[in-house]
Scaffold this motif. Sequence first.
Motif, mmCIF file in Angstrom:
data_model
loop_
_atom_site.group_PDB
_atom_site.id
_atom_site.type_symbol
_atom_site.label_atom_id
_atom_site.label_comp_id
_atom_site.label_asym_id
_atom_site.label_seq_id
_atom_site.Cartn_x
_atom_site.Cartn_y
_atom_site.Cartn_z
ATOM 1 N N MET A 98 -15.323 -23.794 -67.207
ATOM 2 C CA MET A 98 -14.777 -22.753 -66.399
ATOM 3 C C MET A 98 -13.353 -22.869 -65.973
ATOM 4 O O MET A 98 -12.990 -23.973 -64.957
ATOM 5 N N ASP B 226 -11.539 -18.058 -63.884
ATOM 6 C CA ASP B 226 -13.059 -17.725 -63.700
ATOM 7 C C ASP B 226 -13.892 -17.836 -62.499
ATOM 8 O O ASP B 226 -14.598 -17.416 -61.964
ATOM 9 N N GLN B 227 -13.352 -19.268 -61.840
ATOM 10 C CA GLN B 227 -13.879 -19.789 -60.634
ATOM 11 C C GLN B 227 -13.482 -18.695 -59.410
ATOM 12 O O GLN B 227 -14.036 -18.103 -58.666
ATOM 13 N N ALA C 104 -15.551 -15.627 -59.729
ATOM 14 C CA ALA C 104 -16.900 -15.793 -59.556
ATOM 15 C C ALA C 104 -17.132 -16.042 -58.039
ATOM 16 O O ALA C 104 -18.132 -16.286 -57.479
ATOM 17 N N GLY C 105 -15.853 -16.244 -57.359
ATOM 18 C CA GLY C 105 -15.744 -16.312 -55.715
ATOM 19 C C GLY C 105 -16.041 -17.665 -55.506
ATOM 20 O O GLY C 105 -16.217 -18.045 -54.213
ATOM 21 N N ARG C 106 -15.909 -18.664 -56.406
ATOM 22 C CA ARG C 106 -15.994 -20.310 -56.039
ATOM 23 C C ARG C 106 -14.638 -20.713 -55.450
ATOM 24 O O ARG C 106 -14.700 -21.602 -54.875
ATOM 25 N N LEU C 107 -13.636 -20.094 -55.857
ATOM 26 C CA LEU C 107 -12.218 -20.484 -55.274
ATOM 27 C C LEU C 107 -11.778 -19.189 -54.457
ATOM 28 O O LEU C 107 -11.812 -18.170 -55.006
#
Length: 138
Positions: free
Chosen positions: A1, A5-6, A9-12
């Motif tokens: 990923m 992409d992060q 996806a709301g991860r970063l």
Amino acid sequence: MDVFDQIIAGRLPAEVILRTDRVVAFLDARPLFPGHTLICPVEHFETLYDLPDDHYAEILTAARTVGLAQQAALGAQGTFIANNNVVSQSVPHFHLHVVPRSKGDGLRGFFWPRTRPSSEQLHAVAELLRAELAGAEK
């Protein structure tokens, strides 16, 4: 990923300024100028050539929308839209750079050395491309 992409996806964290079901636009963390925006498909596609045909219009519409917002909100006089494909592509996830421009901003034309080919050289390259495009139509 990858990093995009992060972000998607709301991860970063990122400063998302526009999002649809298929496209996301967020500010570049290392901008050329304030408002420099990256536009990506939500679904992962590595290069321009991997995008399905039905994504192009939505991505360009987002670029137009962002460019007009840069003019209205930031006073930009124009826009530079660019894509690096494989060579110099820092993140392997298709993205357009939408960079607000103004006269005297210091950006000089394109980012690479320009040449002055002869008319014969231009014609030879054009012939190669026309032949390839004619073959692709069959």
